[in-house]
Scaffold this motif. Structure first.
Motif, mmCIF file in Angstrom:
data_model
loop_
_atom_site.group_PDB
_atom_site.id
_atom_site.type_symbol
_atom_site.label_atom_id
_atom_site.label_comp_id
_atom_site.label_asym_id
_atom_site.label_seq_id
_atom_site.Cartn_x
_atom_site.Cartn_y
_atom_site.Cartn_z
ATOM 1 N N THR A 167 0.847 -1.179 0.000
ATOM 2 C CA THR A 167 0.000 0.000 0.000
ATOM 3 C C THR A 167 0.887 1.235 0.000
ATOM 4 O O THR A 167 2.119 1.137 -0.027
ATOM 5 C CB THR A 167 -0.957 0.000 1.221
ATOM 6 N N GLU A 168 0.278 2.410 0.020
ATOM 7 C CA GLU A 168 1.020 3.665 0.015
ATOM 8 C C GLU A 168 0.377 4.609 1.013
ATOM 9 O O GLU A 168 -0.848 4.662 1.137
ATOM 10 C CB GLU A 168 1.023 4.282 -1.388
ATOM 11 N N LEU A 169 1.198 5.360 1.739
ATOM 12 C CA LEU A 169 0.697 6.306 2.731
ATOM 13 C C LEU A 169 1.584 7.538 2.715
ATOM 14 O O LEU A 169 2.793 7.444 2.934
ATOM 15 C CB LEU A 169 0.694 5.660 4.116
ATOM 16 N N LEU A 170 0.963 8.683 2.410
ATOM 17 C CA LEU A 170 1.678 9.964 2.378
ATOM 18 C C LEU A 170 2.907 9.917 1.477
ATOM 19 O O LEU A 170 3.946 10.504 1.782
ATOM 20 C CB LEU A 170 2.085 10.388 3.795
ATOM 21 N N GLY A 171 2.784 9.190 0.373
ATOM 22 C CA GLY A 171 3.878 9.116 -0.582
ATOM 23 C C GLY A 171 4.908 8.042 -0.293
ATOM 24 O O GLY A 171 5.846 7.867 -1.063
ATOM 25 N N TYR A 172 4.766 7.315 0.798
ATOM 26 C CA TYR A 172 5.684 6.239 1.148
ATOM 27 C C TYR A 172 5.101 4.888 0.740
ATOM 28 O O TYR A 172 3.920 4.613 0.996
ATOM 29 C CB TYR A 172 5.937 6.203 2.656
ATOM 30 N N GLY A 173 5.898 4.033 0.114
ATOM 31 C CA GLY A 173 5.486 2.664 -0.145
ATOM 32 C C GLY A 173 5.595 1.845 1.136
ATOM 33 O O GLY A 173 6.565 1.986 1.890
#
Length: 276
Positions: A167-173
């Motif tokens: 998944t991705e969160l705030l541009g982080y993988g």
């Protein structure tokens, strides 16, 4: 320049406590810096840079260099923090602002206290975890023939294998490892069973139910998942604070009552004898 306290720009959030604020502010500062880098330099109203907090001989606080050093005759300041194995300290964040793209840049101001690298990364919350496409639990029945007998064990089991998701969160993988740890069976006759065993097939079965009355029913299985996650570029795995649930339901089947009786001929004969 005087050193700002970690609570100077805290506002009402300061009630959460100094330690909690520092971590929160550092994450917000990191996110703002990442968003700022997406703009062309000539249009930016903010500059962000991580650098040490330094104290000069006269007791004046000043900003160090991005390479982690302080000016001559100035000392590094701050308390050494113990980070997890494989993690490293991150310097405080400083911000420089201007009113318009044509205006001059203002002085550098410290906006967070730095910390451990993993603490500056986004947190995958329970709500985020529950939004992931976790699979429905596998539900295996024995016997699986469209009917079962009353007062005879109906055996159930499932697959406990962890699943890996991206998944991705705030541009982080982010890599997420989810593991089913508790299963709850609703047998459709008013009886439920919660267990931490995935169950096993006959004759080693340990999860089963005996129906008491004939009829048609289904079995519903709810799986409770726990998880941990790793953000790309970080060696640290963090536990997710909370659980998620997925559910599956078997096709309908009948619960039957069978009785034995003596017959004159074999019931396998054709035509079938009338007393069968």
């Amino acid at each position: 320049m005087g050193a700002p306290s970690p609570g100077d720009d805290l506002g009402t959030a300061g009630k959460a406590g100094k330690g909690q604020y520092e971590l929160f502010a550092a994450r917000e500062a990191e996110r703002a810096a990442r968003a700022n880098r997406t703009l062309p330099p000539e249009l930016r109203l903010f500059n962000y840079e991580r650098a040490p907090q330094c104290r000069e001989a006269a007791g004046i606080w000043t900003r160090g260099s991005a390479d982690g050093t302080c000016p001559e005759l100035a000392n590094l300041a701050g308390v050494i923090q113990q980070c997890e194995a494989g993690d490293s300290m991150v310097l405080p964040m400083w911000r420089q602002t201007r009113a318009t793209p044509a205006a001059a840049w203002g002085p550098w101001e410290q906006i967070d206290a730095g910390g451990c690298g993993v603490d500056l990364l986004p947190v995958l919350t329970e709500a985020d975890f529950r939004l992931l496409p976790l699979p429905a639990p596998a539900l295996t029945l024995q016997p699986d023939r469209g009917w079962v007998l009353i007062n005879i064990e109906t055996i159930v089991s499932t697959d406990p294998t962890p699943v890996t998701l991206r998944t991705e969160l705030l541009g982080y993988g982010i890599t997420v490892e989810a593991t089913p740890t508790r299963w709850t069976y609703d047998f459709g006759d008013g009886h439920t069973l919660s267990t931490r065993s995935p169950g096993h097939s006959y004759p080693d079965h340990d999860v089963f139910h005996e129906y008491e009355n004939p009829g048609t029913t289904t079995i519903t299985l709810n799986a409770e998942w726990t998880g941990r996650y790793q953000i790309d570029g970080s060696p640290i795995w963090r536990d997710i604070n909370g659980t998620a649930n997925t559910t599956t339901t078997s096709p309908p089947f009948t619960v039957e009552e069978r009785t034995s009786r003596l017959v004159a001929d074999l019931c396998t004969d054709r035509p079938k004898p009338p007393d069968c």
